[in-house]
Design a protein around this motif. Sequence first.
Motif, PDB file in Angstrom:
ATOM      1  N   LEU A  26       0.839  -1.208   0.000  1.00 49.60           N
ATOM      2  CA  LEU A  26       0.000   0.000   0.000  1.00 49.60           C
ATOM      3  C   LEU A  26       0.865   1.245   0.000  1.00 49.60           C
ATOM      4  O   LEU A  26       0.667   2.156  -0.807  1.00 49.60           O
ATOM      5  N   ARG A  27       1.835   1.309   0.894  1.00 48.89           N
ATOM      6  CA  ARG A  27       2.705   2.483   0.963  1.00 48.89           C
ATOM      7  C   ARG A  27       3.467   2.662  -0.344  1.00 48.89           C
ATOM      8  O   ARG A  27       3.621   3.766  -0.846  1.00 48.89           O
ATOM      9  N   GLY A  28       3.917   1.576  -0.951  1.00 46.72           N
ATOM     10  CA  GLY A  28       4.606   1.650  -2.237  1.00 46.72           C
ATOM     11  C   GLY A  28       3.693   2.138  -3.347  1.00 46.72           C
ATOM     12  O   GLY A  28       4.122   2.872  -4.233  1.00 46.72           O
ATOM     13  N   ALA A  29       2.415   1.757  -3.301  1.00 46.61           N
ATOM     14  CA  ALA A  29       1.459   2.197  -4.321  1.00 46.61           C
ATOM     15  C   ALA A  29       1.204   3.695  -4.239  1.00 46.61           C
ATOM     16  O   ALA A  29       0.886   4.334  -5.233  1.00 46.61           O
ATOM     17  N   VAL A  30       1.388   4.266  -3.059  1.00 41.65           N
ATOM     18  CA  VAL A  30       1.238   5.715  -2.884  1.00 41.65           C
ATOM     19  C   VAL A  30       2.551   6.416  -3.210  1.00 41.65           C
ATOM     20  O   VAL A  30       2.601   7.314  -4.039  1.00 41.65           O
ATOM     21  N   ASP A  31       3.631   6.004  -2.548  1.00 42.46           N
ATOM     22  CA  ASP A  31       4.905   6.720  -2.614  1.00 42.46           C
ATOM     23  C   ASP A  31       5.689   6.506  -3.902  1.00 42.46           C
ATOM     24  O   ASP A  31       6.311   7.430  -4.408  1.00 42.46           O
ATOM     25  N   GLU A  32       5.668   5.290  -4.427  1.00 45.46           N
ATOM     26  CA  GLU A  32       6.528   4.970  -5.564  1.00 45.46           C
ATOM     27  C   GLU A  32       5.768   4.824  -6.877  1.00 45.46           C
ATOM     28  O   GLU A  32       6.179   5.354  -7.895  1.00 45.46           O
ATOM     29  N   GLU A  33       4.668   4.087  -6.848  1.00 47.99           N
ATOM     30  CA  GLU A  33       3.939   3.791  -8.080  1.00 47.99           C
ATOM     31  C   GLU A  33       2.920   4.862  -8.456  1.00 47.99           C
ATOM     32  O   GLU A  33       2.476   4.928  -9.591  1.00 47.99           O
ATOM     33  N   LYS A  34       2.528   5.692  -7.477  1.00 44.96           N
ATOM     34  CA  LYS A  34       1.532   6.748  -7.697  1.00 44.96           C
ATOM     35  C   LYS A  34       0.239   6.180  -8.279  1.00 44.96           C
ATOM     36  O   LYS A  34      -0.375   6.721  -9.176  1.00 44.96           O
TER      37      LYS A  34
END
Length: 90
Positions: A26-34
């Motif tokens: 989830l955090r990666g989908a916000v911070d990295e993948e947008k």
Amino acid sequence: MEFDQNKDHIGGNFEWDVAPSCCDLLRGAVDEEKFIFVSNFASKGSNSFYMMPVTSDGYFARESGVTINHCPWCETKISGTKKYPGTKSA
């Protein structure tokens, strides 16, 4: 692909006061993948999380996002708070 989106809603352009802790995806989908966006609207101590559906040619399929309350990967209730200028971390 460039979206006409409020820049502080898009992941990676803000700091977390309390980052979501359900899973790294989830955090990666916000911070990295947008892929997942975080609204400036907060309720019950958490900012609102949403997705913006797009058509196959990259245009927004609708004017507003689809609010999500649970992590799409681990199904845990989402809780996270943006850090705003002038606020102290929890």
